[in-house]
Design an enzyme around this catalytic site. Sequence first.
Site, short mmCIF file in Angstrom:
data_model
loop_
_atom_site.label_atom_id
_atom_site.label_comp_id
_atom_site.label_asym_id
_atom_site.label_seq_id
_atom_site.Cartn_x
_atom_site.Cartn_y
_atom_site.Cartn_z
N CYS A 117 39.80 30.82 34.05
CA CYS A 117 39.53 30.93 32.61
C CYS A 117 40.03 32.27 32.11
CB CYS A 117 38.06 30.69 32.28
SG CYS A 117 36.88 31.66 33.24
N SER A 118 39.18 33.25 31.99
CA SER A 118 39.64 34.52 31.44
C SER A 118 38.71 35.65 31.86
CB SER A 118 39.68 34.43 29.92
OG SER A 118 38.40 34.01 29.47
N CYS B 129 43.12 35.73 35.65
CA CYS B 129 42.01 34.83 35.95
C CYS B 129 42.58 33.43 35.83
CB CYS B 129 40.83 35.02 35.00
SG CYS B 129 39.54 33.78 35.26
#
Lengths: 122, 222
Positions: free
Chosen positions: B111-112, B108
């Site tokens: 972000c995550s 990603c």
Amino acid sequence: MSSCLDLPQVDTPEGEGPIAAPEPVFEQPWHAQAFALTVGLSEAGHFSWADWVKRFSATLKEHGHDRALNGGEDYFAAWLETLESFLAEIGAASSAQVEHTRARWEEAYLTTPHGAPVKLAQ
Amino acid sequence: MPHDHHDHPHALLPPEPALRVKALETILCDKGLIDPAALEEIIDTYQNKIGPQNGARVVAKAWMDPDFKRALLQDATEVVRDLGYYGRQGEHMVVVENTAEQHNMVVCTLCSCYPWPLLGIPPGWYKSDAYRARAVREPRKVLAEFGVTLPPDTSVRVWDSTAEVRYLVLPMRPEGTEGWTEDQLVALVSRDSMIGTGLALAAASVIEGVEASNQSVEGTAE
């Protein structure tokens, strides 16, 4: 500490056993609490997850300008900063309210004898 | 860490950000915007109940059942929901299959974003700037640091997750596992193999059993 180009602390794929959860899932209790607050607020309909991700990504990008984030403490620092500004923006918790309540908690910790449960003074 | 005295006449003061989180929690609970029990449930779920074992179950089923696999590759969201694994944020799940021709890897970059219902909370490295930037730029080098070397004619495709779409890699089934049960296959499916930074474990690693699992593996990511 790893250099900017190295991956920080990569788990060895086989070393931890095939289906082990990342250990620990959250490094600090407050990481878990900040995570749960955000997920809980989103699930309760106070904001959409996509709106959260948009803001959080922007904070990460901003923080990442100066140095590479390691994905641990600094990641949740960015998370908390995003959550605070988001909650201020939607009128759920102003920064003055947060600071006031934070100070009350600090006071509670400093005036509660060691071992006794810490509670906010009413 | 704030740790002023060796003996504590008062309760140990949590770190600054922990106090800020507590403040948010207090304010939001007082306003009735959040239920403390719901927060506990969320933490318990992600800490104890959801993890890579869910994804491993999906992978093992796909290895065993061609119809399941076909449906999974077509619309993973539906298929995993039927197994009880659904996104609490209503995200769409996409499963990408590794083959001899193509290896898949998930990142990603923003972000995550991560397939929480199938893998739980991402490991720290997945959230790091280093992985997020380098997975796209130099995937083979990153793979090498994870101890994965692919044949030169295998291409690498990197999938960038978003809030709406989360990817899971379907690793290749290890050789020598014909006739294995679902539970036996599950044991071969590592978390990293479903992110694409690892491969499924070799059949021998399970057959050799306990001795093998007690041996610490050489560092692969120095």
